[in-house]
Design an enzyme around this catalytic site. Structure first.
Site, PDB file in Angstrom:
ATOM      1  N   ASP A   7      40.994  43.065  32.058  1.00  0.00           N
ATOM      2  CA  ASP A   7      39.903  43.929  31.610  1.00  0.00           C
ATOM      3  C   ASP A   7      40.369  45.365  31.801  1.00  0.00           C
ATOM      4  O   ASP A   7      41.535  45.617  32.112  1.00  0.00           O
ATOM      5  CB  ASP A   7      38.598  43.605  32.338  1.00  0.00           C
ATOM      6  CG  ASP A   7      38.568  44.025  33.798  1.00  0.00           C
ATOM      7  OD1 ASP A   7      39.589  44.540  34.320  1.00  0.00           O
ATOM      8  OD2 ASP A   7      37.526  43.838  34.441  1.00  0.00           O
ATOM      9  N   HIS A   8      39.458  46.297  31.644  1.00  0.00           N
ATOM     10  CA  HIS A   8      39.802  47.716  31.747  1.00  0.00           C
ATOM     11  C   HIS A   8      40.363  48.077  33.126  1.00  0.00           C
ATOM     12  O   HIS A   8      41.248  48.915  33.237  1.00  0.00           O
ATOM     13  CB  HIS A   8      38.585  48.579  31.407  1.00  0.00           C
ATOM     14  CG  HIS A   8      37.356  48.194  32.175  1.00  0.00           C
ATOM     15  ND1 HIS A   8      36.597  47.087  31.842  1.00  0.00           N
ATOM     16  CD2 HIS A   8      36.782  48.740  33.267  1.00  0.00           C
ATOM     17  CE1 HIS A   8      35.590  46.982  32.697  1.00  0.00           C
ATOM     18  NE2 HIS A   8      35.674  47.969  33.570  1.00  0.00           N
ATOM     19  N   CYS A  64      42.073  42.157  36.848  1.00  0.00           N
ATOM     20  CA  CYS A  64      40.878  42.999  36.718  1.00  0.00           C
ATOM     21  C   CYS A  64      40.911  43.972  37.887  1.00  0.00           C
ATOM     22  O   CYS A  64      41.923  44.088  38.572  1.00  0.00           O
ATOM     23  CB  CYS A  64      39.593  42.177  36.652  1.00  0.00           C
ATOM     24  SG  CYS A  64      39.154  41.232  38.126  1.00  0.00           S
ATOM     25  N   GLY A  65      39.830  44.672  38.138  1.00  0.00           N
ATOM     26  CA  GLY A  65      39.838  45.659  39.206  1.00  0.00           C
ATOM     27  C   GLY A  65      40.194  45.081  40.561  1.00  0.00           C
ATOM     28  O   GLY A  65      41.051  45.595  41.268  1.00  0.00           O
ATOM     29  N   THR A  66      39.550  43.975  40.922  1.00  0.00           N
ATOM     30  CA  THR A  66      39.826  43.328  42.211  1.00  0.00           C
ATOM     31  C   THR A  66      40.524  41.989  42.068  1.00  0.00           C
ATOM     32  O   THR A  66      41.056  41.469  43.045  1.00  0.00           O
ATOM     33  CB  THR A  66      38.515  43.077  42.981  1.00  0.00           C
ATOM     34  OG1 THR A  66      37.705  42.173  42.213  1.00  0.00           O
ATOM     35  CG2 THR A  66      37.772  44.380  43.261  1.00  0.00           C
ATOM     36  N   GLY A  67      40.471  41.391  40.908  1.00  0.00           N
ATOM     37  CA  GLY A  67      40.981  40.040  40.691  1.00  0.00           C
ATOM     38  C   GLY A  67      39.942  38.970  40.952  1.00  0.00           C
ATOM     39  O   GLY A  67      40.107  37.828  40.538  1.00  0.00           O
ATOM     40  N   GLY A  69      36.641  38.661  39.893  1.00  0.00           N
ATOM     41  CA  GLY A  69      35.914  38.201  38.705  1.00  0.00           C
ATOM     42  C   GLY A  69      36.759  37.293  37.837  1.00  0.00           C
ATOM     43  O   GLY A  69      36.305  36.243  37.377  1.00  0.00           O
ATOM     44  N   MET A  70      38.010  37.692  37.629  1.00  0.00           N
ATOM     45  CA  MET A  70      38.909  36.878  36.807  1.00  0.00           C
ATOM     46  C   MET A  70      39.120  35.508  37.436  1.00  0.00           C
ATOM     47  O   MET A  70      39.122  34.489  36.741  1.00  0.00           O
ATOM     48  CB  MET A  70      40.261  37.581  36.630  1.00  0.00           C
ATOM     49  CG  MET A  70      40.236  38.761  35.700  1.00  0.00           C
ATOM     50  SD  MET A  70      39.879  38.273  33.998  1.00  0.00           S
ATOM     51  CE  MET A  70      40.480  39.735  33.145  1.00  0.00           C
ATOM     52  N   HIS A  97      52.053  24.632  47.298  1.00  0.00           N
ATOM     53  CA  HIS A  97      51.053  23.698  47.813  1.00  0.00           C
ATOM     54  C   HIS A  97      49.943  23.385  46.826  1.00  0.00           C
ATOM     55  O   HIS A  97      49.452  22.249  46.814  1.00  0.00           O
ATOM     56  CB  HIS A  97      50.410  24.251  49.092  1.00  0.00           C
ATOM     57  CG  HIS A  97      51.388  24.491  50.186  1.00  0.00           C
ATOM     58  ND1 HIS A  97      50.988  24.856  51.453  1.00  0.00           N
ATOM     59  CD2 HIS A  97      52.735  24.435  50.241  1.00  0.00           C
ATOM     60  CE1 HIS A  97      52.050  25.009  52.226  1.00  0.00           C
ATOM     61  NE2 HIS A  97      53.128  24.763  51.500  1.00  0.00           N
ATOM     62  N   HIS A 132      50.852  17.245  49.172  1.00  0.00           N
ATOM     63  CA  HIS A 132      49.935  18.162  48.486  1.00  0.00           C
ATOM     64  C   HIS A 132      49.345  17.526  47.229  1.00  0.00           C
ATOM     65  O   HIS A 132      48.261  17.898  46.793  1.00  0.00           O
ATOM     66  CB  HIS A 132      50.648  19.468  48.136  1.00  0.00           C
ATOM     67  CG  HIS A 132      51.181  20.180  49.340  1.00  0.00           C
ATOM     68  ND1 HIS A 132      50.369  20.792  50.268  1.00  0.00           N
ATOM     69  CD2 HIS A 132      52.457  20.347  49.768  1.00  0.00           C
ATOM     70  CE1 HIS A 132      51.119  21.314  51.219  1.00  0.00           C
ATOM     71  NE2 HIS A 132      52.385  21.055  50.952  1.00  0.00           N
TER      72      HIS A 132
END
Length: 148
Positions: A7-8, A64-67, A69-70, A97, A132
């Protein structure tokens, strides 16, 4: 092929990742966005996740800004194991893992150099399977139950 999306808030980091992939000779498909104008991240998360889930792309990277939301949005697509990563140890561990197939990064919380180190480690680390695999099977059963 790697599916890319942002995103932006993740546009500038996605562009840096594209330059890195070009230098490494790694093929990718850019699902956008293509500017810093405000957009809705779920649209791009869904496009990349569908590309990975359908096996069009081997793996995906979302920014995205923080990761956050994505990662939330991408994990709604069955078969996706999107991991929000902000350190090198976790980048390696989530591939070894969890066999994560989408890497999520925060463009506003990670410096470019660290982000590119994470991308390199994540792309070059193999899933080790073994004990795993049982856990991934358990996750698959959770997805199957949710579909009913």
């Amino acid at each position: 092929m790697i599916a890319l999306g942002c995103d932006h808030g993740g546009y500038e980091l996605k562009e840096a990742i594209k330059k890195y992939l070009d230098k490494q000779g790694v093929a990718y498909k850019d699902f956008g966005t293509n500017s810093i104008e405000s957009v809705d991240y779920p649209e791009y998360a869904e496009a990349v996740a569908n590309s990975v889930a359908s096996k069009e792309a081997e793996k995906g990277i979302l920014v995205c800004g923080t990761g956050v939301g994505m990662s939330i949005a991408a994990n709604k697509v069955p078969g996706i194991r999107a991991a929000l990563i902000s350190d090198c140890f976790s980048a390696k561990a989530t591939r070894e893992h969890n066999d994560s197939n989408i890497l999520c990064l925060g463009g506003r919380v990670l410096g470019e150099n660290l982000a590119l180190m994470i991308v390199e480690i994540w792309l070059n680390t193999a899933y080790i399977g073994a004990h795993h695999a049982k856990r991934l099977e358990m996750i698959q059963k959770m997805e199957d139950k949710a579909k009913k």
